[in-house]
Design a protein around this motif. Sequence first.
Motif, PDB file in Angstrom:
ATOM      1  N   UNK A   1     -16.120 -49.879 -14.891  1.00  0.00           N
ATOM      2  CA  UNK A   1     -16.345 -51.047 -14.046  1.00  0.00           C
ATOM      3  C   UNK A   1     -15.242 -52.087 -14.124  1.00  0.00           C
ATOM      4  N   UNK A   2     -14.592 -52.196 -15.298  1.00  0.00           N
ATOM      5  CA  UNK A   2     -13.560 -53.220 -15.472  1.00  0.00           C
ATOM      6  C   UNK A   2     -12.457 -52.687 -16.379  1.00  0.00           C
ATOM      7  N   UNK A   3     -11.277 -53.303 -16.298  1.00  0.00           N
ATOM      8  CA  UNK A   3     -10.111 -52.826 -17.039  1.00  0.00           C
ATOM      9  C   UNK A   3     -10.310 -52.890 -18.550  1.00  0.00           C
ATOM     10  N   UNK A   4     -11.083 -53.866 -19.029  1.00  0.00           N
ATOM     11  CA  UNK A   4     -11.259 -54.008 -20.474  1.00  0.00           C
ATOM     12  C   UNK A   4     -11.870 -52.749 -21.101  1.00  0.00           C
ATOM     13  N   UNK A   5     -12.639 -52.000 -20.319  1.00  0.00           N
ATOM     14  CA  UNK A   5     -13.285 -50.803 -20.858  1.00  0.00           C
ATOM     15  C   UNK A   5     -12.300 -49.671 -21.092  1.00  0.00           C
ATOM     16  N   UNK A   6     -11.143 -49.699 -20.430  1.00  0.00           N
ATOM     17  CA  UNK A   6     -10.131 -48.685 -20.681  1.00  0.00           C
ATOM     18  C   UNK A   6      -9.667 -48.735 -22.134  1.00  0.00           C
ATOM     19  N   UNK A   7      -9.545 -49.973 -22.662  1.00  0.00           N
ATOM     20  CA  UNK A   7      -9.148 -50.141 -24.054  1.00  0.00           C
ATOM     21  C   UNK A   7     -10.282 -49.896 -25.023  1.00  0.00           C
ATOM     22  N   UNK A   8     -11.456 -50.409 -24.699  1.00  0.00           N
ATOM     23  CA  UNK A   8     -12.597 -50.280 -25.605  1.00  0.00           C
ATOM     24  C   UNK A   8     -13.068 -48.841 -25.772  1.00  0.00           C
ATOM     25  N   UNK A   9     -12.892 -48.039 -24.729  1.00  0.00           N
ATOM     26  CA  UNK A   9     -13.412 -46.671 -24.749  1.00  0.00           C
ATOM     27  C   UNK A   9     -12.320 -45.614 -24.843  1.00  0.00           C
ATOM     28  N   UNK A  10     -11.092 -46.023 -25.147  1.00  0.00           N
ATOM     29  CA  UNK A  10      -9.971 -45.079 -25.060  1.00  0.00           C
ATOM     30  C   UNK A  10     -10.087 -43.897 -26.023  1.00  0.00           C
ATOM     31  N   UNK A  11     -10.888 -44.012 -27.076  1.00  0.00           N
ATOM     32  CA  UNK A  11     -11.069 -42.893 -28.011  1.00  0.00           C
ATOM     33  C   UNK A  11     -11.925 -41.776 -27.424  1.00  0.00           C
ATOM     34  N   UNK A  12     -12.686 -42.109 -26.378  1.00  0.00           N
ATOM     35  CA  UNK A  12     -13.678 -41.146 -25.881  1.00  0.00           C
ATOM     36  C   UNK A  12     -13.482 -40.735 -24.426  1.00  0.00           C
ATOM     37  N   UNK A  13     -12.718 -41.512 -23.669  1.00  0.00           N
ATOM     38  CA  UNK A  13     -12.565 -41.205 -22.243  1.00  0.00           C
ATOM     39  C   UNK A  13     -11.194 -40.594 -21.963  1.00  0.00           C
ATOM     40  N   UNK A  14     -11.074 -39.792 -20.909  1.00  0.00           N
ATOM     41  CA  UNK A  14      -9.782 -39.188 -20.563  1.00  0.00           C
ATOM     42  C   UNK A  14      -8.760 -40.236 -20.130  1.00  0.00           C
ATOM     43  N   UNK A  15      -7.488 -39.888 -20.246  1.00  0.00           N
ATOM     44  CA  UNK A  15      -6.406 -40.803 -19.874  1.00  0.00           C
ATOM     45  C   UNK A  15      -6.385 -41.095 -18.375  1.00  0.00           C
ATOM     46  N   UNK A  16      -6.955 -40.181 -17.565  1.00  0.00           N
ATOM     47  CA  UNK A  16      -6.945 -40.382 -16.110  1.00  0.00           C
ATOM     48  C   UNK A  16      -8.187 -41.116 -15.600  1.00  0.00           C
ATOM     49  N   UNK A  17      -8.949 -41.729 -16.502  1.00  0.00           N
ATOM     50  CA  UNK A  17     -10.115 -42.532 -16.079  1.00  0.00           C
ATOM     51  C   UNK A  17      -9.643 -43.704 -15.222  1.00  0.00           C
ATOM     52  N   UNK A  18     -10.467 -44.092 -14.264  1.00  0.00           N
ATOM     53  CA  UNK A  18     -10.082 -45.164 -13.347  1.00  0.00           C
ATOM     54  C   UNK A  18     -11.102 -46.303 -13.377  1.00  0.00           C
ATOM     55  N   UNK A  19     -10.661 -47.447 -12.893  1.00  0.00           N
ATOM     56  CA  UNK A  19     -11.513 -48.635 -12.807  1.00  0.00           C
ATOM     57  C   UNK A  19     -11.774 -48.957 -11.342  1.00  0.00           C
ATOM     58  N   UNK A  20     -13.039 -49.102 -10.988  1.00  0.00           N
ATOM     59  CA  UNK A  20     -13.413 -49.510  -9.632  1.00  0.00           C
ATOM     60  C   UNK A  20     -14.465 -50.606  -9.758  1.00  0.00           C
ATOM     61  N   UNK A  21     -14.190 -51.755  -9.174  1.00  0.00           N
ATOM     62  CA  UNK A  21     -15.120 -52.884  -9.259  1.00  0.00           C
ATOM     63  C   UNK A  21     -16.450 -52.570  -8.590  1.00  0.00           C
ATOM     64  N   UNK A  22     -17.508 -53.190  -9.112  1.00  0.00           N
ATOM     65  CA  UNK A  22     -18.787 -53.153  -8.405  1.00  0.00           C
ATOM     66  C   UNK A  22     -18.664 -53.971  -7.119  1.00  0.00           C
ATOM     67  N   UNK A  23     -19.285 -53.527  -6.047  1.00  0.00           N
ATOM     68  CA  UNK A  23     -19.302 -54.329  -4.820  1.00  0.00           C
ATOM     69  C   UNK A  23     -20.424 -55.363  -4.878  1.00  0.00           C
ATOM     70  N   UNK A  24     -20.301 -56.401  -4.065  1.00  0.00           N
ATOM     71  CA  UNK A  24     -21.390 -57.374  -4.008  1.00  0.00           C
ATOM     72  C   UNK A  24     -22.614 -56.742  -3.386  1.00  0.00           C
ATOM     73  N   UNK A  25     -23.779 -57.280  -3.747  1.00  0.00           N
ATOM     74  CA  UNK A  25     -25.048 -56.754  -3.238  1.00  0.00           C
ATOM     75  C   UNK A  25     -25.655 -57.704  -2.205  1.00  0.00           C
ATOM     76  N   UNK A  26     -25.484 -58.997  -2.443  1.00  0.00           N
ATOM     77  CA  UNK A  26     -26.065 -60.024  -1.578  1.00  0.00           C
ATOM     78  C   UNK A  26     -24.977 -61.000  -1.145  1.00  0.00           C
TER      79      UNK A  26
END
Length: 343
Positions: free
Chosen positions: A138-163
């Motif tokens: 969901x956000x760029x910060x998770x690329x660093x926090x989860x880098x031990x477990x996620x692939x290097x080609x993981x991507x970040x896509x923002x949530x869209x607004x709902x209302x």
Amino acid sequence: MHGKTVIHIGPYQSKGGISSVMKSLTETQENIWNTKILTTHVEAGTIIQKYRIYRSAKKKLKKYINSDQIDIVHIHATHSASWWRKMSYLNICIQRKVPVIIHIHSGRFDEFCNKFGGLCGQIVRKYLSKKNVKTVLLEKRWLGKLNKWIPANSVVINNPYDIKIKKYYPKKTEINILMLARNSKGKGHSFAIEIIKFLIELGIDVKLTLTGIEKRHLSDDFDGKIIAKGWVNDNEIKQLMKDADFLISPSEFEGSSISVINSIVCGLPCIVSPASSETIGISDLIVGLDDPKQWAERIIKLSEREVYHKLLKKLKKESFRYERAEISKIWLKTYNEILNNSY
């Protein structure tokens, strides 16, 4: 009918941010792709009924795959029980070589991966590293926090607004504060009440509306200054946002808060904890969780007319990050990439 079909798997009928994201994505994607939905969880019901929902979704997924009715599976997951449920759907896709996206919504996924001496993280890494699996955060910060477990080609896509609403700012002396959150540990309902107590002590005319908790959860409503609404529907949320001057999110953890995103797009100043710092993108609206008095003082400062209107301009600039149409284009590009890489 369009040429390609994506099936969304997740808690579509449950309360919370994931169902909002699923609804928003399917609404925008259906103009270009065929979309299907498999609900994997319901709020109410017995354990047996919930298991039947889970099992039924598995059977339907296998049927869709066997009859060649879908091109991509889009799985929405958080942590703990949600991950283990979704892993069974993921395994079906891996075995049948169907392109699959794992969309991680959790604000505590790093904690989950560290559980049981890191065993959970090892299992996560094993499944996410498969060729036909794409991980989306969901956000760029998770690329660093989860880098031990996620692939290097993981991507970040923002949530869209709902209302999205058009707000009006009537002249008034009372400050209306809104907190939109489910009744969950770490969301900060009691912290929000402490903020209001400080504002009242400082002589500020204020009202706090809380969702997620009911009146029976309040030990004191301070002469009607605190209103607990329980769970509210989308139409009620729209009205609450129209009436509010500030939205607050004193949460200890967030993936990417839909209520914060909605407030940005609607032009409603939202004061947040550091957990939503990347989401909000405006330093003046970020306050630590050390002292509720700091939140009270920030609300007073930001309520000044000139300061408030400057905030509205900043929010308008930030809102473009969450436009549904643009985010839908990013998703469709991601779908096409994973399709091309799977053959």
